[in-house]
Design an enzyme around this catalytic site. Sequence first.
Site, PDB file in Angstrom:
ATOM      1  CD  GLU A  46      -2.531   1.073   2.805  1.00 15.55           C
ATOM      2  OE1 GLU A  46      -3.475   1.848   2.994  1.00 15.55           O
ATOM      3  OE2 GLU A  46      -2.180   0.217   3.649  1.00 15.55           O
ATOM      4  CE  LYS A  93      -7.080   1.398   3.697  1.00 13.62           C
ATOM      5  NZ  LYS A  93      -5.828   1.741   4.422  1.00 13.62           N
ATOM      6  CB  CYS A 122      -4.580  -1.786   4.108  1.00 16.09           C
ATOM      7  SG  CYS A 122      -3.907  -1.979   5.787  1.00 16.09           S
TER       8      CYS A 122
END
Length: 555
Positions: free
Chosen positions: A45, A115, A151
Amino acid sequence: MSETLSIYIAQLNPNLGAVQSNCKAIAAAYARGMADGADLILTPELSITGYPLEDLVLKPYFVRMARQALESLAEITAGEGAPGLLVGAPWLDDGVLYNSTFLLEGGNITAIRYKHDLPNYGVFDEKRVFSQGPLPKPILFRGISLGVMICEDMWFPSVANALKSDGAEILLVPTCSPFQVNKHQEREKQGQLRTEETKLPLIFCNQVCGQDELVFEGASYVLNHRGKKIIQMPAWQEAELLTCWKRVNDGFVCETENMNELETGMAAIYQAMMLGLRDYVQKNHFPGVLLGLSGGIDSALSAAVAVDALGADKVDCIMMPSRFTSGESVSDAEECAKLLGVNYDTIAIKPGMDAFNEMLFPAFKDTNPDTTEENIQSRLRGLILMSLSNKFGKMVLTTGNKSEMSVGYATLYGDMCGGYSVLKDVYKLDVFELCRWRNQTVPKGALGPSGPVMPHNIIAKPPTAELRDDQKDEDSLPPYERLDDILRCLVDNEMAVSEIIERGHDASEVARIEHLLYIAEYKRRQSPPGVKITGKNYGRDRRYPITNGFRSARS
């Protein structure tokens, strides 16, 4: 439709904010992956910028620089048969800033995913700087549908289920998941839950680095579609691995198996302290560290970690005896320095104390000596260490542990002086256990000596600050067996005083420790950073008000 795919997992150590050097490291990993025959190189990430960016990402110029670097990096994927590259960077889209992952292919950015789940608890505050992206769609790469979960997206079922519904065949998780004790087990559990729900295999790619108070241990892994771990990459070091995938029936199977054993317990804590200190010193361009070596256990462990992380030639230890310093402490410090092979010097503080006593005599007349005079000794030592740091450039390493910092058993502008604290999130009982462990074990990757690194007497003798005659820590504090349990209850578990008393602790003692914990907050706000070890460290994790009239014991 492709029947095979080779994915190169690049577990990298970025330098936060150093966009150009991070891109060079990514390009080097890309070249190695291409030489190994990879179709796709996967990086963690925000690999172009590092993580966590905090308010640096609010600087428009920085975001523009990251975008330009990303576009330049795409050029390495040009050329017939060149692999694709998955990298992360912040991305401004129509005035909205996202934490994003990009597929670079054929010299261009061919896919962008944002994200969706932004963590905003503990050490995370992504909602402060990023906006939530929509549920991501799979990325079609060479006829294979890849589901990218950034994540936190892996920690909840919604993203994985959406990707599955849209035809994803392999789940890829570029992540920056920081270390704390036993967290790797929770990461694996969450990955297994996603594979069980979707029946899809999963690749988890984590960064490995120290970043201020946080460390990221890497430990990337691969799960098959049944949730079985078939690849475990090493922790605490950069690592790269080519994984080979083949379509079998209706899904993809990873034909690569590679298992590395992960450190646990004291070994993992020690590795976290080494990595945190090493990256803090090296990335901030300090030539080394210096610390006061008192003959006590905290400074001995701090020195050992420093030597193991940086090498003995980068560590200076200073003994600063006063009239209260025992001969035992002097000899223990000397022996410890010899075992570690560090630069060692002695600077007595008596002349300075005599000068302070003379200077302050008119102001202090008709008063009795108390903790004021004790603290002057500590502050004089801090002044000496900071002076050496200013003159020669090495960073001062403070040596206080979490038990002491919790109750304010430390001197502001004295033993709290310094740039970094190795033991800031390590309770005293764990300090003892770490010392015994290190005397019997050479940590993986350590630059220090094998065999004992501190005299047994340093571990065996009762802890003391030696700021007055016959002083012992237990003169001011409960035995550490009781103190640490109370503190873990108050700090790590946020338990009420009544609940702690039910564990068998004395009510007045618990109330006193709670009071000391709260009134020491102003000291902790002025303490140097230190690596997060436990579930709740002081700093970016546990954020309490300084002015605080609450006491559970009085409610």
